[in-house]
Design an enzyme around this catalytic site. Structure first.
Site, PDB file in Angstrom:
ATOM      1  N   GLY A  90       0.831  -1.210   0.000  1.00 48.56           N
ATOM      2  CA  GLY A  90       0.000   0.000   0.000  1.00 48.56           C
ATOM      3  C   GLY A  90       0.854   1.245   0.000  1.00 48.56           C
ATOM      4  N   GLY A  92       2.661   3.628   1.467  1.00 50.14           N
ATOM      5  CA  GLY A  92       3.239   3.820   2.799  1.00 50.14           C
ATOM      6  C   GLY A  92       3.863   5.191   2.951  1.00 50.14           C
ATOM      7  NE  ARG A  93       8.761   5.810  -0.397  1.00 46.80           N
ATOM      8  CZ  ARG A  93       9.985   5.967  -0.787  1.00 46.80           C
ATOM      9  NH1 ARG A  93      10.669   6.982  -0.346  1.00 46.80           N
ATOM     10  NH2 ARG A  93      10.526   5.123  -1.613  1.00 46.80           N
ATOM     11  CE  LYS A 113       8.360   7.202  -4.510  1.00 46.49           C
ATOM     12  NZ  LYS A 113       8.719   6.540  -5.769  1.00 46.49           N
ATOM     13  N   GLY A 126       7.368   7.207   6.248  1.00 46.82           N
ATOM     14  CA  GLY A 126       6.451   7.862   5.318  1.00 46.82           C
ATOM     15  C   GLY A 126       7.097   8.966   4.494  1.00 46.82           C
ATOM     16  CG  ASP A 263       5.309  -3.471  -4.934  1.00 43.73           C
ATOM     17  OD1 ASP A 263       5.920  -4.514  -5.203  1.00 43.73           O
ATOM     18  OD2 ASP A 263       5.850  -2.504  -4.353  1.00 43.73           O
ATOM     19  CG  ASN A 264       7.756  -0.912  -7.584  1.00 44.89           C
ATOM     20  OD1 ASN A 264       6.969  -0.301  -6.874  1.00 44.89           O
ATOM     21  ND2 ASN A 264       8.957  -1.250  -7.183  1.00 44.89           N
ATOM     22  CG  ASP A 273       6.594   3.180  -7.221  1.00 51.08           C
ATOM     23  OD1 ASP A 273       6.242   4.369  -7.212  1.00 51.08           O
ATOM     24  OD2 ASP A 273       6.254   2.362  -6.339  1.00 51.08           O
TER      25      ASP A 273
HETATM   26  P1  AMP Z   1       9.159   1.074  -3.033  1.00 50.62           P
HETATM   27  O1  AMP Z   1      10.445   0.391  -2.758  1.00 50.62           O
HETATM   28  O2  AMP Z   1       9.280   2.596  -3.023  1.00 50.62           O
HETATM   29  O3  AMP Z   1       8.450   0.579  -4.249  1.00 50.62           O
HETATM   30  O4  AMP Z   1       8.225   0.767  -1.787  1.00 50.62           O
HETATM   31  C1  AMP Z   1       7.764  -0.515  -1.432  1.00 50.62           C
HETATM   32  C2  AMP Z   1       6.773  -0.377  -0.309  1.00 50.62           C
HETATM   33  O5  AMP Z   1       7.400   0.179   0.840  1.00 50.62           O
HETATM   34  C3  AMP Z   1       5.588   0.533  -0.603  1.00 50.62           C
HETATM   35  O6  AMP Z   1       4.472   0.005   0.055  1.00 50.62           O
HETATM   36  C4  AMP Z   1       6.016   1.839  -0.008  1.00 50.62           C
HETATM   37  O7  AMP Z   1       4.925   2.675   0.310  1.00 50.62           O
HETATM   38  C5  AMP Z   1       6.756   1.377   1.239  1.00 50.62           C
HETATM   39  N1  AMP Z   1       7.782   2.337   1.667  1.00 50.62           N
HETATM   40  C6  AMP Z   1       8.972   2.595   1.071  1.00 50.62           C
HETATM   41  N2  AMP Z   1       9.641   3.537   1.757  1.00 50.62           N
HETATM   42  C7  AMP Z   1       8.866   3.896   2.813  1.00 50.62           C
HETATM   43  C8  AMP Z   1       9.001   4.821   3.896  1.00 50.62           C
HETATM   44  N3  AMP Z   1      10.072   5.581   4.026  1.00 50.62           N
HETATM   45  N4  AMP Z   1       7.990   4.897   4.783  1.00 50.62           N
HETATM   46  C9  AMP Z   1       6.895   4.127   4.647  1.00 50.62           C
HETATM   47  N5  AMP Z   1       6.709   3.239   3.679  1.00 50.62           N
HETATM   48  C10 AMP Z   1       7.677   3.122   2.757  1.00 50.62           C
HETATM   49 MG    MG Z   2       6.900   0.960  -5.113  1.00 51.46          MG
END
Ligand code: AMP
Ligand code: MG
Length: 503
Positions: A90, A92-93, A113, A126, A263-264, A273
Site C-alpha cells: 500500500g 506507505g509514503r 510521494k 512515510g 507492486d511497481n 516507481d
Molecule cells: P518502493 O520500494 O518505493 O516501491 O516501496 C515498497 C513499499 O514500501 C511501498 O508500500 C512503499 O509505500 C513502502 N515504503 C517505502 N519507503 C517507505 C518509507 N520511508 N515509509 C513508509 N513506507 C515506505
Molecule cells: Mg513501489
C-alpha cells in the site's frame, strides 16, 4: 486564492468502496523550498509557469496547503517483491491527492510521494529523501522525452524536516502525474486477502470493472464484452501487450528499472516507481543497477522474463473473474512474440534498417552487434549515435577510427562490413537513413553520474544543475552544441556509483 484554477477534480477512485483505501491528509514539512518544476508536465494540467504557481505548488507539495478539490487517500495494494509475496504494502509514503481534469478534458492522477505516514507505512517514516525525489523527477521526464511510456513528474519540494537513513537527510516530496496509479499489486491484494470467495469475487470485479471503465473502455469490442470472460480477457491481453512493449522499449534504450516487483508494475503499462534504476553506459547484459539486488533477479538481461513472470502473477489474481481460465493463459502466451517483435523492430530502427525479406539475417546482425558491444563493454548510446552518421560511400576504415574509442574488438570490422552490405539492400538513401537514425538514437541519456552531480549540488542548496540537465533531457535527439559535455562517456568514478533501495 491560488494559481491552479482552470481544471476541476473528478475523484473517481475515492468513490470506490472504502476497503480500497484510507483517507488522510499529508503531514506537513517544515520550511519548504521548490527544488524543481517541470513546465512540460505543468502544461499537461494547464498550469502557467508563474512565480505564483511555483509558490502555491511549494505549499501543496509540502503538505502545507490542500489543492482545492483534492481528496487525499492512501491506496491499499500488495505484491511480489523479489519473487516472494508480501501480503500488505500500500501507499506507505505517498498519497493520491485526487484526479484533476484539465480544460482539454484529460484526467490526471496527482500523487504526492513522501507525504508522511499512512496505515500502510509498516516501520517506515512515510518520507522520501531529496536524492530519490530528484532521481525520479529526472528519470521520468527523461523517459517521457525518449518516447517511453512513464508517469510524469510535476515538481520536487524539499524542507528542513529531518529524515534519517544512513545519514540525516532532508524530507522532500515529488508530485507525480499519471493516468493511473493502479498496480498489478492492487489485483493481487484482493485475490490473496479477501475473506471468502464471494468477497474476493466482488472486490476483484469492482476493481477490474473500474480499471476497464477508466482506462480500457476504448479497446475494440470492449463495449459489447464488458463484464464477461471475453471482456476481462481483452483487458488482460492489453495489459500483457503494453507490458511486453514497454520492456522492449527499455531494452532498446538500455534502461534498467531495478525493482520490478509487481507492486511497481503499472496496469496501464507506464514505467512506474523509480528507485535504483540505471541507464546503461557501457553495454553489459548482466548489468545490475540496484546495489541491493544480490542475485541479479532484476539484471538488465532478466527484464523481459520478469515482465512475463509479473504478467503471470496478475493473471493468477484475475482467475476468479473467469469461467474459462484457459483464456488467461492464451493472453499471457502472446507476451514472448509481442516482446520479440517489438524489440527487433526497435533495434532495426536503431540501425536504420527497414524490415526486409530475411528476418533471420537481420536478427543475427542485431545479436552479433550486441555481443560485440557486450564483449568490449562499449558505450551503448554513443555507439548508436556515432553509427547514425555513417555514409555508405565513406571508407570503412574511417568509421572504424571513429568507433575505435568505443569498441575495442577484432570483430568490429567484419560486423561493419556485413552492416554495409545490408545497407545496400535497404530502401532508404543515406541522408534519409541518417535522419531517421538520429531520431531514435539519443545523443543524451540520463547517465547515472550526471544525476549524481545534480543531486550533490542540490543537497548543497544549488538546484541549477537539475534545470541544466533538463535542457537536454527534454529533447535528447537534438544536438545541443552548448551541452556537448553531457553527451560524453562517464569518468571512471561515474561508472561505479552504488544505488540501492534505501530512499
Ligand atoms: P518502493 O520500494 O518505493 O516501491 O516501496 C515498497 C513499499 O514500501 C511501498 O508500500 C512503499 O509505500 C513502502 N515504503 C517505502 N519507503 C517507505 C518509507 N520511508 N515509509 C513508509 N513506507 C515506505
Ligand atoms: Mg513501489
Amino acid at each position: 486564492m491560488n494559481n491552479l484554477d482552470g481544471g476541476h477534480f473528478n475523484n473517481t477512485y475515492s468513490r470506490l468502496p472504502d476497503y480500497f483505501y484510507t483517507r488522510l491528509d499529508p503531514t506537513p514539512l517544515e520550511n519548504p523550498r521548490l527544488v524543481a518544476y517541470s513546465a512540460s508536465a505543468g502544461h499537461l494540467l494547464g498550469l502557467e509557469d508563474t512565480p505564483g504557481t511555483r509558490e502555491t505548488l511549494t505549499l501543496i507539495g509540502s503538505g502545507n496547503r490542500a489543492w482545492p478539490g483534492s481528496e487525499p487517500l492512501a491506496m491499499v495494494y500488495s505484491g511480489h517483491q523479489f519473487g516472494a509475496y508480501n501480503p500488505r504494502l500500500g501507499d506507505g509514503r505517498g498519497l493520491l491527492l485526487g484526479e484533476l481534469v484539465n480544460t482539454r478534458g484529460e484526467k490526471w492522477d496527482l500523487h504526492l510521494k513522501g507525504a508522511g505516514q499512512t496505515p500502510y507505512s509498516r516501520f517506515g517514516d512515510g518520507r522520501a529523501v531529496l536524492r530519490s525525489c530528484i532521481r525520479e523527477y529526472l528519470a521520468s521526464e527523461a523517459l517521457h522525452h525518449l518516447g517511453i511510456p512513464t508517469t510524469r513528474a510535476l515538481c520536487v519540494v524539499t524542507s528542513d524536516t529531518p529524515v534519517y537513513r544512513e545519514n540525516r537527510e532532508a524530507g522532500s516530496t515529488l508530485l507525480r502525474l499519471a493516468k493511473s496509479h493502479i498496480r498489478f499489486g492492487h489485483f493481487e491484494y484482493f485475490f490473496y486477502s479477501a475473506q471468502g470467495e464471494k468477497q474476493r469475487y466482488e472486490a476483484l470485479k469492482t476493481l477490474a470493472d473500474y480499471t476497464i471503465e477508466q482506462h480500457f473502455h476504448d479497446l475494440e469490442g470492449m463495449t459489447a464484452m464488458a463484464g464477461s470472460d471475453r471482456g476481462y480477457q481483452l483487458f488482460y491481453s492489453e495489459v500483457v501487450r503494453r507490458t511486453a512493449t514497454l520492456i522492449a522499449r527499455w531494452q532498446a534504450a538500455g534502461f534498467a528499472h531495478g525493482v520490478m516487483n509487481t507492486d511497481n508494475m503499472s496496469i496501464i503499462g507506464d514505467t512506474f516507481d523509480y528507485g535504483p534504476y540505471g541507464f546503461m553506459d557501457d553495454f553489459n547484459w548482466h548489468y545490475i543497477c540496484n546495489h541491493s539486488d544480490h542475485s541479479g533477479r532484476y539484471a538488465f538481461s532478466q527484464q523481459p522474463d520478469i515482465g512475463y513472470w509479473n504478467c503471470g502473477r496478475l493473471g493468477q489474481a484475475l482467475v476468479p473473474l473467469f469461467d474459462d481460465v484457459e483464456l488467461i493463459q492464451k493472453a499471457l502466451d502472446q507476451y514472448p512474440q509481442i516482446y520479440t517483435q517489438t524489440y527487433t523492430r526497435l533495434m532495426l530502427d536503431k540501425l536504420g534498417l527497414v524490415i526486409g525479406e530475411d528476418k533471420e539475417e537481420d536478427a543475427e546482425l542485431v545479436r552479433d552487434l550486441l555481443q560485440l558491444l557486450h564483449d568490449s563493454r562499449s558505450d551503448y548510446t554513443l555507439f548508436f549515435r556515432t553509427l547514425s552518421h555513417f555514409s555508405t560511400n565513406q571508407p570503412l576504415e574511417q568509421l572504424e577510427k571513429q568507433l575505435e574509442p568505443l569498441v575495442n574488438h577484432a570483430s568490429l570490422a567484419p560486423w561493419l562490413d556485413k552492416y554495409r552490405e545490408r545497407l545496400r539492400r535497404n530502401p532508404l538513401d543515406d541522408q534519409n537513413r541518417q535522419k531517421r537514425m538520429k531520431q531514435v538514437n539519443p545523443k543524451f541519456i540520463l547517465r547515472n553520474y550526471l544525476a549524481q552531480q545534480a543531486i550533490e549540488q542540490a543537497e548543497r542548496g544549488d538546484y541549477r544543475e537539475i534545470d541544466n540537465l533538463m535542457n537536454v533531457l527534454v529533447s535528447p535527439y537534438d544536438e545541443h552544441p552548448d551541452f556537448e559535455h553531457y553527451a560524453q562517456k562517464p569518468p571512471e568514478w561515474g561508472k561505479k556509483l552504488e544505488i540501492s533501495c534505501s530512499s
